[in-house]
Design an enzyme around this catalytic site. Structure first.
Site, PDB file in Angstrom:
ATOM      1  CB  CYS A 223     -11.759  20.619  -5.620  1.00 37.80           C
ATOM      2  SG  CYS A 223     -13.179  20.478  -6.803  1.00 37.80           S
TER       3      CYS A 223
ATOM      4  CB  CYS B 109      -3.508  34.707  17.141  1.00 35.50           C
ATOM      5  SG  CYS B 109      -1.778  34.902  18.139  1.00 35.50           S
TER       6      CYS B 109
END
Length: 511
Positions: free
Chosen positions: A232, A292
């Site tokens: 959206c 990470c």
């Protein structure tokens, strides 16, 4: 003769069994893919709803409030309403609480008293014109009507089913009465519920309100689309079919089962996962503060390990990447073993997938924050450009990489929900885990390059820029750019294969 409804002006047909392919468009930039849907504002929906209501009001010769009540009964299908009305008008009226046709004046949605009456709620006597009814014989003062409507609106969309408060009276309270008696805030909330019902209760499967917090846009699929996931304008990404957060490649059924499982076991799981993980070497507590999963313990340990499986990071390269696979205990359960051990094994299996599901969700959130920071005026993109000596417009490849990371994290987290619900006796679990592992390995390399190697490049050029030879900065920048673009492409290919394999179950493995 069949007649095209006004709802068709903003709703269109699509093949309900088709899915939009993950790799069906040129995805060099995931945010620039061609979209097969558009957005409709709340005002546009209201305008269309008013046109349908006005047309039915004229055709059936009823006030607009009653026309809206009849349309809601038929799920805002004007053609169906007309067919049912002219086949059995009495039954349609009875379904909304109007047992018989109106008198000489026709149907009246609200009326004022012409004689002094006593309010049956507060028992005060009121002069003519100071009380109001829903078109029936039960009159109440304006203050009591305001309180009655305020309580109903506070209960949500059920206020659209509101009836006269008279004992045994089924006459509906419609828009005209609400507008005349309710307070301004309550009128606005009632109007909002009315317009939202046009989409939520309508017959079309191809228009849906965005479930994003505070968003008032509706999403409309285009003709012939194979719509599955929607992004959206408010940045919320959701499944067009079930309204949940985007969950490819898991099906809507699997998603519902996973969400239910997380709700039932989530409190225990959250308690377990809330504990800080320990370094496998020195057992020092480690907090993960970046996206990470490649962790490095602090001095003097410096041990490098995987946040998910706690294995050595040296074992996460080449053909040794296996931390995505669930390893069950070698010994099989026998009838003599206790239910406690069976329950513990079931919980441990769930926690294996739940931990990875939540970890990738957290990494996705962190990557989205980094992407937003890069895009911001004067943000990370400008700072990196200043350090390297290139304009921000030449760093779009970094935005593309982070957009890929966000999308890939979203896809990868739902693969764990998918694999959790596989049947090992029926499904080739190793095949799914292979695709999952290859995709996850490529994503970790991309995320590491975009996050940590970018920071290292920025620091090197910032602290040592004055001492390095001419052309060194440009060379390091080009090296970083080529590596990141290559990893982005590799990750794209792996996730295309992943989604195709998970959704079909028959895709060939491409090395």
């Amino acid at each position: 003769m069949a007649r095209k409804s006004k709802e068709d002006d903003y709703c269109c047909d699509a093949d309900d069994d088709d899915y939009e392919d993950y790799n069906s468009t040129d995805e060099d930039n995931p945010e620039e893919c061609e979209k097969d849907y558009d957005f409709v504002t709340e005002d546009d929906v209201r305008r269309c709803q008013d046109e349908v209501t006005a047309e039915i009001s004229d055709r059936l010769s009823v006030p607009r409030g009653f026309a809206a009540a009849f349309l809601r009964h038929c799920r805002w299908d004007a053609e169906r309403l007309e067919n049912e009305w002219f086949a059995d008008e009495r039954r349609v009226r009875g379904a909304v609480g109007l047992a018989a046709a109106g008198g000489l004046d026709g149907d009246v949605p609200t009326a004022l008293n012409s004689l002094p009456l006593t309010c049956a709620i507060c028992f005060d006597i009121y002069a003519p014109g100071e009380m109001r009814s829903a078109g029936c014989s039960h009159y109440y003062c304006h203050e009591c009507w305001r309180g009655y409507i305020r309580a109903a609106v506070g209960n949500g969309a059920r206020c659209l089913l509101l009836r006269c408060p008279g004992p045994g009276c089924t006459v509906p309270v419609v828009r005209e009465l609400v507008d005349a008696a309710a307070a301004g805030e309550d009128r606005a909330r009632y109007a909002m519920f009315v317009v939202r019902s046009f989409v939520e209760e309508g017959t079309s499967k191809y228009v849906r309100w965005c479930p994003g917090p505070g968003c008032t846009l509706a999403v409309r699929s285009e003709s012939g689309s194979r719509l599955y996931e929607v992004t959206c304008k408010c940045k919320h990404v959701f499944c067009f079919r079930c309204g949940e957060d985007a969950h490819r490649p898991a099906s809507c059924e699997t998603t519902r089962a996973w969400v239910d499982k997380c709700r039932s076991d989530g409190e225990t799981s959250s308690w377990v996962l809330a504990n800080t993980k320990h370094c496998p070497e020195c057992r020092r507590a480690i907090e993960k503060n970046q996206g990470c999963n490649h962790m490095t313990c602090g001095a003097p340990c410096y041990h490098q390990f995987c946040w998910l499986c706690l294995g050595s990071w040296a074992d996460h390269s080449g053909n040794f990447f296996h931390c995505n696979r669930y390893a069950a205990a070698k010994s099989e359960f026998t009838e003599e073993k206790t239910r406690e051990r069976q329950a513990r094994a079931s919980l441990e299996r769930f926690l294996h997938y739940y931990e990875r599901f939540t970890a990738h969700g957290a990494s996705m959130k962190k990557a989205q924050e980094d992407l937003d920071n890069l895009r911001a005026d004067g943000g990370g993109l400008y700072q990196l450009g200043d350090a390297i000596g290139v304009p921000p417009t030449e760093l779009d490849f970094l935005l593309e990489a982070y957009a890929r990371i966000v999308e890939a994290r979203r896809v990868l987290r739902w693969t764990y929900a998918h694999v959790y619900h596989l049947d090992p006796a029926r499904d080739n679990v190793e095949f799914y885990e292979y695709l999952q592992g290859e995709a996850e390995k490529s994503l970790e390399r991309l995320h590491h390059c975009a996050e940590e190697e970018r920071d290292l490049l920025k620091k090197d050029l910032y602290y040592y820029g004055a001492a390095i030879p001419a052309g060194y900065a440009a060379g390091k920048y080009m090296e970083f750019r080529e590596k990141l673009c290559h990893l982005n492409l590799v990750t794209r290919n792996h996730f295309s294969t992943l989604v195709e394999g998970f959704e079909s179950g028959m895709a060939e493995v491409v090395s």
